[in-house]
Design an enzyme around this catalytic site. Structure first.
Site, PDB file in Angstrom:
ATOM      1  N   HIS A 216       0.812  -1.208   0.000  1.00 29.34           N
ATOM      2  CA  HIS A 216       0.000   0.000   0.000  1.00 29.34           C
ATOM      3  C   HIS A 216       0.850   1.265   0.000  1.00 29.34           C
ATOM      4  CE1 HIS A 216      -3.172  -2.865   0.990  1.00 29.34           C
ATOM      5  NE2 HIS A 216      -4.038  -1.937   0.668  1.00 29.34           N
ATOM      6  N   SER A 220       0.097  -1.084  -6.001  1.00 34.30           N
ATOM      7  CA  SER A 220       0.145  -2.342  -6.739  1.00 34.30           C
ATOM      8  C   SER A 220       0.808  -2.150  -8.106  1.00 34.30           C
ATOM      9  CB  SER A 220      -1.264  -2.886  -6.948  1.00 34.30           C
ATOM     10  OG  SER A 220      -1.911  -3.121  -5.717  1.00 34.30           O
ATOM     11  N   LYS A 244     -14.244  -9.149  -7.980  1.00 34.36           N
ATOM     12  CA  LYS A 244     -13.364  -9.984  -8.793  1.00 34.36           C
ATOM     13  C   LYS A 244     -12.685 -11.047  -7.937  1.00 34.36           C
ATOM     14  CE  LYS A 244     -10.361  -9.230 -12.777  1.00 34.36           C
ATOM     15  NZ  LYS A 244      -9.681  -8.190 -13.577  1.00 34.36           N
ATOM     16  N   ASP A 245     -12.226 -10.650  -6.741  1.00 35.16           N
ATOM     17  CA  ASP A 245     -11.609 -11.608  -5.824  1.00 35.16           C
ATOM     18  C   ASP A 245     -12.611 -12.654  -5.351  1.00 35.16           C
ATOM     19  OD1 ASP A 245      -9.140 -10.462  -6.029  1.00 35.16           O
ATOM     20  OD2 ASP A 245      -9.232  -9.370  -4.135  1.00 35.16           O
ATOM     21  N   GLU A 288       7.224 -33.696   0.370  1.00 35.36           N
ATOM     22  CA  GLU A 288       5.975 -33.304  -0.268  1.00 35.36           C
ATOM     23  C   GLU A 288       6.269 -32.692  -1.637  1.00 35.36           C
ATOM     24  OE1 GLU A 288       2.290 -33.264   1.954  1.00 35.36           O
ATOM     25  OE2 GLU A 288       3.533 -34.826   1.075  1.00 35.36           O
TER      26      GLU A 288
END
Length: 410
Positions: A216, A220, A244-245, A288
């Protein structure tokens, strides 16, 4: 249209709180009125998905701990108790175990998106570094969590990986003894790993807070790789990107649900459903899946210390990416040669992952060494050379002009 407006309220209660603790205005500035670039695509969803998975892992982990017993004689039985006797214990355990894999899926994509769009370039170097620190903490947390069920692969995976620290000159033996809490992987080791596995997610939360703070502050990045030049280049985060998220999360949850409900054991190892036995070594010890590329790099070097250095270097080299890429253009959309190199790097990573799952013998050793050399060559040789000699395509003047065209002038 202005994309960011000061927080306002008519509520006397909220005004009273704000005068003493401006938490609501802070949340509003971060999640509601925050001016986000108007051209973010769905690849930017994976940051919020990573945050969702972190919360999901913490919540399911806290509940699982209520029924888990960190003792070598009881750990395996307590996991079976969770699966068989606790109401919806199977769901919690499968969601947590597969959630680790989903967490790494979204974080790997998040990192690759940063590499593709040049999100590591100035002024976002610290943002990038904090992201890599989160990745390292995730790896440590996941490794310790894999030990907790105290199955065969848990025990022998812990034995193999902790023994790697013994290759370090002078201090290696002391580090291994400290990790074990004695002279072998035993109850003290399990308790240490349980304690750290429970603690590290909250450390990750603290670093995520710094990561978001840095985000912030520098704002972005975006698919064009150009900076925001005014309000015409931005839209408020809510409702545009919250919607959108939310859509991206709903699609991701369907993908997640497939692994939890229909294929819950596919991403694990069958040997881990056998209780740990120090007297029986599994035929093929593998970590893994999300560790396999680095495991392949470790095995590619014949020398133990050299393998440890190479494996660690494979992650450390990511910290230097802002200084290895000299190009003034950020996004691979305008860098055709870098784009090709990026996809070759992704293919190389997939090859390393596959080789890591194969036995360390025959042709797999040769392929692993070639892929490992290419991995480091990508960062040390290919990216710098492309930065010097590549001629990027023309970059748009502004986000608004690229998105809206002539309508941006109006």
């Amino acid at each position: 249209m202005s994309s960011s407006t000061p927080f306002q309220t008519n509520s006397k209660v909220i005004k009273w709180i704000e005068a003493r603790l401006p938490i609501i205005s802070t949340i509003d500035g971060a999640l509601v009125s925050y001016p986000a670039p108007r051209n973010l695509n769905y690849w930017w969803n994976f940051g919020s998905l990573a945050g969702f998975m972190l919360v999901a892992q913490i919540v399911t982990g806290i509940i699982l701990v209520m029924h888990y017993t960190p003792h070598v004689t009881l750990a395996f039985a307590s996991v079976e108790h969770i699966m068989r006797d606790v109401n919806y214990g199977w769901l919690l355990r499968y969601a947590h175990a597969n959630g680790a894999s989903m967490f790494f899926v979204v974080v790997y994509i998040h990192i690759l998106r940063g590499l593709y769009y040049g999100s590591y370039k100035a002024p976002r170097e610290l943002l990038w570094w904090l992201g890599i620190v989160i990745f390292l903490l995730m790896m440590a947390t996941a490794f310790m969590g894999y030990v907790l069920p105290w199955g065969q692969m848990s025990f022998w995976g812990a034995t193999v990986i902790t023994n790697l620290f013994g290759a370090l000159p002078m201090i290696g033996g002391d580090i291994v003894t400290w990790l074990w809490g004695g002279f072998s992987v035993d109850n003290a080791t399990l308790n240490r790993f349980f304690s750290l596995h429970y603690l590290l997610p909250f450390v990750i939360c603290a670093v995520v807070f710094l990561h978001l703070w840095a985000l912030h502050t520098t704002k972005s990045s975006n698919p064009l790789g150009i900076e925001i030049k005014g309000d015409q280049d931005t839209v408020p985060f809510h409702p545009y990107y919250t919607a959108k998220d939310a859509f991206g999360l709903s699609v991701f949850l369907m993908f997640f649900a497939y692994w939890v409900f229909f294929n819950p054991n596919a991403l694990g190892h069958p040997d881990n459903y056998t209780e740990a036995n120090p007297m029986v070594t599994p035929a093929h010890i593998v970590p893994e899946w999300y560790f396999l590329p680095f495991y392949a790099i470790l095995r590619a070097v014949p020398d133990k210390l050299g393998g440890v250095i190479a494996m660690g270097g494979a992650i450390v080299i990511l910290f230097f990416m802002p200084y290895l890429d000299f190009s003034k253009v950020r996004s691979a959309k305008f860098r055709p040669i870098y784009k090709q190199a990026f996809w070759l790097f992704v293919i190389d990573g997939l090859i390393l992952g596959y080789v890591g799952a194969m036995p360390a013998e025959g042709i797999w050793i040769i392929i692993g060494r070639i892929a490992s050399v290419y991995y480091f060559a990508h960062f040390i040789i290919i990216v710098p050379l492309i930065s010097w000699f590549e001629k990027p395509l023309p970059v748009p003047e502004s986000i608004a002009k690229a998105v809206l065209g002539d309508a941006a002038k109006a």
